[in-house]
Write an enzyme that holds these catalytic residues in place. Structure first.
Site, PDB file in Angstrom:
ATOM      1  N   ASP A 107     -51.840 -22.076 -23.834  1.00  0.00           N
ATOM      2  CA  ASP A 107     -51.847 -21.012 -24.831  1.00  0.00           C
ATOM      3  C   ASP A 107     -50.636 -20.116 -24.564  1.00  0.00           C
ATOM      4  O   ASP A 107     -50.493 -19.563 -23.478  1.00  0.00           O
ATOM      5  CB  ASP A 107     -53.134 -20.190 -24.722  1.00  0.00           C
ATOM      6  N   ASP A 218     -50.107 -18.101 -29.874  1.00  0.00           N
ATOM      7  CA  ASP A 218     -50.980 -17.034 -30.344  1.00  0.00           C
ATOM      8  C   ASP A 218     -50.233 -16.107 -31.302  1.00  0.00           C
ATOM      9  O   ASP A 218     -49.126 -15.647 -30.993  1.00  0.00           O
ATOM     10  CB  ASP A 218     -51.488 -16.256 -29.129  1.00  0.00           C
ATOM     11  N   GLU A 267     -50.539 -20.249 -34.332  1.00  0.00           N
ATOM     12  CA  GLU A 267     -51.590 -19.458 -34.984  1.00  0.00           C
ATOM     13  C   GLU A 267     -50.910 -18.410 -35.850  1.00  0.00           C
ATOM     14  O   GLU A 267     -50.112 -17.606 -35.355  1.00  0.00           O
ATOM     15  CB  GLU A 267     -52.478 -18.789 -33.942  1.00  0.00           C
ATOM     16  N   HIS A 340     -62.543 -19.766 -30.312  1.00  0.00           N
ATOM     17  CA  HIS A 340     -62.991 -18.640 -29.483  1.00  0.00           C
ATOM     18  C   HIS A 340     -63.016 -17.318 -30.226  1.00  0.00           C
ATOM     19  O   HIS A 340     -63.591 -16.344 -29.733  1.00  0.00           O
ATOM     20  CB  HIS A 340     -62.087 -18.520 -28.258  1.00  0.00           C
ATOM     21  N   ASP A 341     -62.386 -17.255 -31.402  1.00  0.00           N
ATOM     22  CA  ASP A 341     -62.342 -16.020 -32.183  1.00  0.00           C
ATOM     23  C   ASP A 341     -63.273 -16.032 -33.388  1.00  0.00           C
ATOM     24  O   ASP A 341     -63.288 -15.075 -34.169  1.00  0.00           O
ATOM     25  CB  ASP A 341     -60.914 -15.755 -32.680  1.00  0.00           C
TER      26      ASP A 341
END
Length: 581
Positions: A107, A218, A267, A340-341
């Site tokens: 990540d 991210d 993302e 995860h979000d």
């Protein structure tokens, strides 16, 4: 070109038939009893991933961090946080993954750092610091008092943090504010400074030299800010025009000349289909694919993501179909329903069995009535689209939302800040907790449920976040003991289909019945064949005459989630069929 000259068509990239599995390390498996998942826990379960058949594992951040946002606030990009292990343990994990044919993706969090990163510590020393311009600093802005006489905010502009409150903080003793689009402990980097880009690219090359296989980036479109807007109330905090220059420079300086087996995914909140065509076009040399948010925003109300509205399946179909057709000739889709979000996809889009209703008139317990069927339907719909599917940890056994009842059960900074802000405004606490029971990010972060035993086999200690109470019935051990009727086995078969079938990996997508409220149907086709996917998004039987139309009536069932054959043109509750013509 002569008649005999052969036209060479590039082979599809390896990731067109790959499946990615996301691990949220602190919640995956704990090997040392401290209640927090770690690298040793991941290593202990690599056989699980290999047997599932995934090609890539994406690790949420494991870098050194104060953990203000569970690792998305990084204080050292080139070290492992002691919570998770050491660099030596990371190297061992990487080697063991590669031995099993699994790639590892890190990540990449470079829109912001932690406020404890050495760069920011230096930047805070004052305007003359050599690192001051590595972050975004501005003077306050005087504004007239509000109509009721309340003093107006003096922050540089009216941007809000994604985690509530202003996006600007003025350190004690400083005359300027720094920008943080997320928590105050996550100051934004200034990508307009070439020294920042140099440092980030050097760090990325360091990890690739170590053997990692790519990056999930991210909020990468936030790195390009329209800085002339920093004094106004605008949305210039994302997707500034320089974003393509930054990503193309990253490609030249990090990825060019390296092994073609790498994978990159960005993302990008707010990205459109047209944007994605630019970001993922092969000839543009930017990214392999992007994470877009359109489909996971369809059940958000106008106020915020915590403003829950009921999802209309027709909206979901239209959204995903638009992305399928929009990237059909240029670019590539990343396919996901949860991460995860997001809330657990089964609780959000399916039937997790937790609602009180009248479905159990046959005496069967509500808590597991259609969980298997809806979990496998959602997986089928996702994996049969064109793109690279992403499986979030626990989805392969049908994990659900946590069902927490008290605010002290939550750990997520976004959840806690929103709750405090809303309660201070006078909203009813019970209403707020009901919203969080469905929406909080902690729903996806409860520990993976490995066994029906104490703490779900996740840890021998006290878990950092409570284990879901339903772990006694929903866990890897129990699910896999069901053999062919397990959610895990169904996922394994879906993943194998993508590996084996060019039609599943690359076939053209066409949506059917776009206005049907509960039927999700589409076809995939190529020069060698066609298949039909038909799923019933409801707890009632559904007449589906298209199953008998054209070639489908004589077709063969490629995969389905009911063991026994049903009526030819009727889909049972949460049933999905994939028919090969």
């Amino acid at each position: 070109m002569s008649q005999n000259e052969e036209v060479l068509i590039p082979a599809p990239a390896w990731w067109t038939k790959a499946v990615v599995y996301q691990i949220y390390p602190r919640s995956f498996a704990d090997s040392n009893g401290d209640g927090i998942g770690d690298l040793g826990g991941i290593r202990a379960h690599l056989d699980h991933l290999q047997q599932l058949g995934v090609d890539v594992v994406w690790l949420s951040p494991i870098y050194r961090s104060p953990q203000a946002d569970n690792g998305y606030d990084i204080s050292d990009y080139q070290d492992i946080d002691p919570l998770f292990g050491t660099l030596d343990e990371f190297d061992l994990l990487l080697a063991e993954m590669h031995e099993r044919g699994i790639k590892l993706v890190m990540d990449l969090v470079v829109n912001h750092t932690s406020d404890e990163h050495a760069w920011f510590v230096e930047a805070k020393r004052g305007p003359d610091s050599p690192k001051r311009d590595w972050y975004v600093w501005r003077d306050g802005t005087a504004r007239p008092a509000l109509a009721d006489g309340t003093p107006a905010p003096v922050e540089p502009n009216l941007w809000r943090s994604a985690f509530s409150g202003p996006a600007w903080t003025k350190p004690a003793g400083d005359d300027q504010y720094y920008l943080h689009l997320f928590a105050a402990k996550q100051p934004d980097l200034n990508w307009e400074n070439p020294d920042v880009r140099d440092a980030v690219f050097d760090m990325m090359n360091w990890w690739l030299d170590r053997g990692v296989d790519g990056f999930r980036m991210d909020v990468i479109n936030h790195i390009a800010k329209i800085q002339q807007d920093l004094r106004g109330d605008s949305t210039g905090f994302q997707m500034g025009p320089q974003i393509h220059d930054y990503l193309q420079e990253m490609n030249r300086r990090v990825f060019a000349g390296r092994d073609a087996d790498l994978i990159t995914v960005g993302e990008m909140p707010g990205v459109t289909v047209d944007d994605a065509r630019l970001f993922t076009g092969v000839d543009r040399l930017e990214l392999d694919m992007v994470f877009q948010f359109e489909h996971v925003g369809l059940d958000h109300g106008p106020a915020s993501k915590f403003d829950n509205v009921e999802l209309d399946l027709r909206d979901l179909k239209r959204s995903l179909s638009r992305w399928q057709t929009g990237l059909a000739d240029q670019g590539w889709n990343s396919l996901y329903l949860g991460n995860h979000d997001q809330p657990r996809s089964l609780s959000r889009f399916g039937d997790d069995g937790q609602a009180d209703d009248d479905r159990a008139d046959d005496g069967q317990a509500d808590d597991d009535r259609y969980r298997y069927e809806s979990a496998t339907l959602l997986a089928t719909i996702l994996h049969l689209h064109r793109g690279t599917p992403y499986v979030y940890q626990g989805d392969e056994i049908g994990m659900t939302n946590a069902g927490f009842q008290r605010i002290d059960q939550y750990q997520d900074i976004e959840t806690l800040n929103w709750f405090a802000e809303q309660k201070a405004s006078g909203r009813d606490e019970a209403d707020l907790l009901e919203i969080l029971r469905f929406r909080s990010r902690d729903n996806a972060r409860t520990p993976v449920q490995w066994t029906p035993g104490a703490q779900a086999g996740f840890t021998e200690g006290t878990p950092w976040l409570e284990v879901n109470p339903n772990h006694d019935t929903i866990n890897v051990e129990t699910d896999r003991s069901r053999g062919d009727s397990s959610v895990f086995e169904y996922y394994r078969r879906l993943i194998a289909l993508r590996h084996e079938s060019p039609l599943v990996a690359l076939g053209e997508f066409a949506l059917l019945e776009p206005e049907h409220p509960t039927l999700y149907a589409f076809t995939r086709s190529d020069d060698d064949g066609r298949l039909l996917v038909a799923g019933n998004f409801s707890g009632s039987e559904l007449e589906a005459p298209l199953l008998l139309e054209g070639p489908w009536g004589a077709g063969s069932l490629l995969i389905g989630n009911y063991a026994e054959a049903g009526a030819a043109a009727v889909l049972r509750p949460w049933e999905v069929r994939v028919v090969l013509a």
